[in-house]
Design a protein around this motif. Structure first.
Motif, PDB file in Angstrom:
ATOM      1  N   LEU A  22       0.824  -1.211   0.000  1.00  0.00           N
ATOM      2  CA  LEU A  22       0.000   0.000   0.000  1.00  0.00           C
ATOM      3  C   LEU A  22       0.858   1.261   0.000  1.00  0.00           C
ATOM      4  O   LEU A  22       0.414   2.314  -0.468  1.00  0.00           O
ATOM      5  CB  LEU A  22      -0.945   0.009   1.203  1.00  0.00           C
ATOM      6  N   THR A  23       2.093   1.178   0.508  1.00  0.00           N
ATOM      7  CA  THR A  23       2.970   2.363   0.441  1.00  0.00           C
ATOM      8  C   THR A  23       3.299   2.665  -1.018  1.00  0.00           C
ATOM      9  O   THR A  23       3.496   3.831  -1.385  1.00  0.00           O
ATOM     10  CB  THR A  23       4.282   2.174   1.241  1.00  0.00           C
ATOM     11  N   VAL A  24       3.350   1.638  -1.851  1.00  0.00           N
ATOM     12  CA  VAL A  24       3.592   1.831  -3.286  1.00  0.00           C
ATOM     13  C   VAL A  24       2.330   2.403  -3.949  1.00  0.00           C
ATOM     14  O   VAL A  24       2.399   3.333  -4.756  1.00  0.00           O
ATOM     15  CB  VAL A  24       4.015   0.497  -3.947  1.00  0.00           C
ATOM     16  N   VAL A  25       1.173   1.846  -3.571  1.00  0.00           N
ATOM     17  CA  VAL A  25      -0.100   2.358  -4.100  1.00  0.00           C
ATOM     18  C   VAL A  25      -0.231   3.850  -3.794  1.00  0.00           C
ATOM     19  O   VAL A  25      -0.624   4.657  -4.644  1.00  0.00           O
ATOM     20  CB  VAL A  25      -1.290   1.579  -3.481  1.00  0.00           C
ATOM     21  N   PHE A 205      22.830   9.316  10.613  1.00  0.00           N
ATOM     22  CA  PHE A 205      23.572  10.522  10.248  1.00  0.00           C
ATOM     23  C   PHE A 205      22.781  11.300   9.200  1.00  0.00           C
ATOM     24  O   PHE A 205      22.246  10.704   8.256  1.00  0.00           O
ATOM     25  CB  PHE A 205      24.941  10.162   9.649  1.00  0.00           C
ATOM     26  N   SER A 206      22.753  12.606   9.338  1.00  0.00           N
ATOM     27  CA  SER A 206      21.951  13.416   8.403  1.00  0.00           C
ATOM     28  C   SER A 206      22.544  13.388   6.996  1.00  0.00           C
ATOM     29  O   SER A 206      21.871  13.739   6.026  1.00  0.00           O
ATOM     30  CB  SER A 206      21.855  14.846   8.909  1.00  0.00           C
ATOM     31  N   SER A 207      23.785  12.931   6.886  1.00  0.00           N
ATOM     32  CA  SER A 207      24.423  12.859   5.563  1.00  0.00           C
ATOM     33  C   SER A 207      23.883  11.690   4.725  1.00  0.00           C
ATOM     34  O   SER A 207      24.171  11.588   3.533  1.00  0.00           O
ATOM     35  CB  SER A 207      25.933  12.701   5.723  1.00  0.00           C
ATOM     36  N   ILE A 208      23.119  10.801   5.335  1.00  0.00           N
ATOM     37  CA  ILE A 208      22.639   9.618   4.614  1.00  0.00           C
ATOM     38  C   ILE A 208      21.292   9.908   3.932  1.00  0.00           C
ATOM     39  O   ILE A 208      20.344  10.347   4.581  1.00  0.00           O
ATOM     40  CB  ILE A 208      22.508   8.404   5.577  1.00  0.00           C
ATOM     41  N   THR A 209      21.244   9.661   2.611  1.00  0.00           N
ATOM     42  CA  THR A 209      20.001   9.844   1.843  1.00  0.00           C
ATOM     43  C   THR A 209      19.178   8.556   1.883  1.00  0.00           C
ATOM     44  O   THR A 209      19.708   7.477   1.610  1.00  0.00           O
ATOM     45  CB  THR A 209      20.338  10.159   0.369  1.00  0.00           C
ATOM     46  N   LEU A 210      17.904   8.678   2.235  1.00  0.00           N
ATOM     47  CA  LEU A 210      17.034   7.492   2.263  1.00  0.00           C
ATOM     48  C   LEU A 210      16.329   7.329   0.917  1.00  0.00           C
ATOM     49  O   LEU A 210      15.795   8.287   0.369  1.00  0.00           O
ATOM     50  CB  LEU A 210      15.988   7.627   3.364  1.00  0.00           C
ATOM     51  N   VAL A 211      16.345   6.105   0.395  1.00  0.00           N
ATOM     52  CA  VAL A 211      15.663   5.820  -0.869  1.00  0.00           C
ATOM     53  C   VAL A 211      14.394   5.027  -0.570  1.00  0.00           C
ATOM     54  O   VAL A 211      14.448   3.914  -0.041  1.00  0.00           O
ATOM     55  CB  VAL A 211      16.564   5.010  -1.825  1.00  0.00           C
ATOM     56  N   ASP A 212      13.253   5.630  -0.898  1.00  0.00           N
ATOM     57  CA  ASP A 212      11.948   4.991  -0.708  1.00  0.00           C
ATOM     58  C   ASP A 212      11.551   4.367  -2.044  1.00  0.00           C
ATOM     59  O   ASP A 212      11.226   5.067  -3.003  1.00  0.00           O
ATOM     60  CB  ASP A 212      10.963   6.079  -0.269  1.00  0.00           C
ATOM     61  N   SER A 213      11.562   3.031  -2.096  1.00  0.00           N
ATOM     62  CA  SER A 213      11.290   2.348  -3.370  1.00  0.00           C
ATOM     63  C   SER A 213       9.928   2.726  -3.941  1.00  0.00           C
ATOM     64  O   SER A 213       9.761   2.804  -5.150  1.00  0.00           O
ATOM     65  CB  SER A 213      11.355   0.830  -3.189  1.00  0.00           C
ATOM     66  N   ALA A 218       6.695   4.424  -8.557  1.00  0.00           N
ATOM     67  CA  ALA A 218       5.656   5.264  -9.155  1.00  0.00           C
ATOM     68  C   ALA A 218       6.208   5.986 -10.398  1.00  0.00           C
ATOM     69  O   ALA A 218       5.526   6.070 -11.430  1.00  0.00           O
ATOM     70  CB  ALA A 218       5.131   6.258  -8.124  1.00  0.00           C
ATOM     71  N   LYS A 219       7.451   6.477 -10.309  1.00  0.00           N
ATOM     72  CA  LYS A 219       8.063   7.137 -11.473  1.00  0.00           C
ATOM     73  C   LYS A 219       8.200   6.150 -12.638  1.00  0.00           C
ATOM     74  O   LYS A 219       7.943   6.484 -13.792  1.00  0.00           O
ATOM     75  CB  LYS A 219       9.448   7.695 -11.105  1.00  0.00           C
ATOM     76  N   ASP A 220       8.593   4.923 -12.331  1.00  0.00           N
ATOM     77  CA  ASP A 220       8.732   3.894 -13.371  1.00  0.00           C
ATOM     78  C   ASP A 220       7.381   3.541 -13.995  1.00  0.00           C
ATOM     79  O   ASP A 220       7.289   3.326 -15.210  1.00  0.00           O
ATOM     80  CB  ASP A 220       9.339   2.612 -12.768  1.00  0.00           C
ATOM     81  N   VAL A 221       6.353   3.446 -13.154  1.00  0.00           N
ATOM     82  CA  VAL A 221       5.010   3.147 -13.661  1.00  0.00           C
ATOM     83  C   VAL A 221       4.619   4.219 -14.668  1.00  0.00           C
ATOM     84  O   VAL A 221       4.142   3.923 -15.770  1.00  0.00           O
ATOM     85  CB  VAL A 221       3.982   3.077 -12.502  1.00  0.00           C
ATOM     86  N   LYS A 222       4.869   5.481 -14.297  1.00  0.00           N
ATOM     87  CA  LYS A 222       4.509   6.591 -15.184  1.00  0.00           C
ATOM     88  C   LYS A 222       5.230   6.460 -16.533  1.00  0.00           C
ATOM     89  O   LYS A 222       4.602   6.550 -17.598  1.00  0.00           O
ATOM     90  CB  LYS A 222       4.858   7.926 -14.515  1.00  0.00           C
TER      91      LYS A 222
END
Lengths: 272, 272
Positions: A22-25, A205-213, A218-222
């Motif tokens: 549902l997080t992807v939806v 650490f604030s230097s770490i970028t989080l990647v939310d799949s 959603a960008k790929d679906v588009k």
């Protein structure tokens, strides 16, 4: 392959072992508000994380057939374990475009990292499959990937303990080894984890970028829908449709936590 | 019912949704060292806690048939959810004696409590089934029963975090409401929980007696075998036999944590 026979007004099929997809939806809805969704949560057989590859392929093909029977135009495997084990099998079994959660996350991580040191957290199944490692190395073999299974995160999310002191301690326990490896990018390799994003952000650490799949999927679906001229232009009026394989799972209750679309219709699918 | 055709040297059949039932096996082994064991862990379909009653009955009957085919003399349902939902159905389906985990724990709690205020912790499935409440009230309707689901305990056990600070915080979070109800007896209503017994003991008021269902089940096994003249007198020489429905589950690795019997033989059972 031509998909010109498909109607752009058809919904997108999304499946997961349970509720995490549902997080992807939610991200698809945010980016593509016109699109309809048919969601299948395999709540009767959740979790997939500790099951074998062949079992997960069987389940994924069965669900793919079900989504095809619902008349979807594209299939999203919104489950990291199912993507890791069954993406190729599902692609072979259907003529519809199929998008998994691993490749979009891997692509984003390779894009964001500067140090070429990427961390991945996921279920035991996803980590053992080395799916992210393989996908990242396929894009760039120079990348160093450090993985960590985090089995307590899913039950923490399902308890809704987003700000509990125990959650902070558990996040630190799992992420300390990755920080020690000086990662600058961390892939949230399980569809439950975006709900812990703020908590993880507070602890690492604030230097770490989080990647939310989910966002990346959603960008790929588009782009896949655009490519096949399958983007829906008409405004959606029908509600999303939710199917589950066991009604006992707290799908409606947990669903509210995962997204804001109302859960009017959750239907049981009986396999036998 | 006569069981005189059965050989006392036959093993005891024990089943659980996964690995938790090994805490029951450990107690049977301690009390009845001569007895052989055939264990079935439904690792392909674990957990049962969020599945519906009819699904759990189907699985339990299938496993019962399997254990009968292995020539066991008694069946122990070493899973609280399966006992709550399927004990009656299993009893109807077999001529062998059947022992579940709920009644022995309920009996012990009623025996130990002085304040008549009993706490029960378990999975969401066990708590929602109200199995302990019903079993306790059947013995004594004056008892007050306070239940608390503790979904994080199973993954904490499987992580082996018995002394982690997060474990203390989580135990306190779950047990504080029960302490506030002034319980004097607490039933560990999940076969994973005996591994957290020391940790729970450290966190709760020392006035609270913990009831470990595994110990109570072993006593019941002994008395039922005695009653039917099925206690084994010869010394066991063969190893315990372990069957699982999915090999991927970390059965061997986790099994070491649960008991000290060597895990030489873990066999996959394929249903289809």
């Amino acid at each position: 392959m031509t998909l010109s026979h498909l109607n752009p007004d058809l919904p997108i099929g999304v499946f997961d072992s349970g509720i995490g997809g549902l997080t992807v939806v939610k991200e698809i809805k945010r980016l593509l508000p016109n699109e309809g969704i048919v969601y299948f949560g395999d709540t009767g057989r959740v979790p997939y994380g500790n099951k074998s590859k062949s079992t997960i392929i069987d389940y994924s093909l069965q669900i793919t057939k079900f989504l095809e029977s619902q008349g979807v135009k594209l299939i999203v495997i919104a489950c990291n374990t199912a993507t890791a084990h069954a993406l190729d099998a599902v692609k072979k079994a259907t003529h519809l475009p199929v998008i998994g959660v691993v490749d979009p996350g891997a692509k984003a991580a390779v894009h964001y990292t500067k140090s070429k040191r990427i961390g991945v957290i996921g279920t035991v199944g996803t980590v053992n499959s080395k799916a992210y490692e393989k996908a990242i190395h396929k894009l760039n073999s120079d990348m160093l990937v450090f993985s960590q299974a985090a089995p307590l995160f899913v039950p923490l999310v399902e308890e809704g303990w987003f700000t509990h002191p125990a959650t902070s301690l558990i996040i630190r326990e799992y992420l300390k080894p990755l920080e020690n490896e000086r990662i600058d990018t961390l892939v949230l390799g399980c569809t439950h984890y975006p709900l812990l994003k703020s908590a993880i952000d507070r602890e690492v650490f604030s230097s770490i970028t989080l990647v939310d799949s989910g966002e990346e999927v959603a960008k790929d679906v588009k782009s896949v829908l655009e490519k096949h001229k399958l983007l829906r232009v008409s405004k959606r009026t029908e509600p999303f449709q939710y199917f589950v394989s066991d009604l006992n799972f707290r799908f409606k209750e947990l669903g509210k936590m995962f997204m804001d679309e109302p859960f009017d219709k959750v239907t049981l699918v009986e396999w036998q």
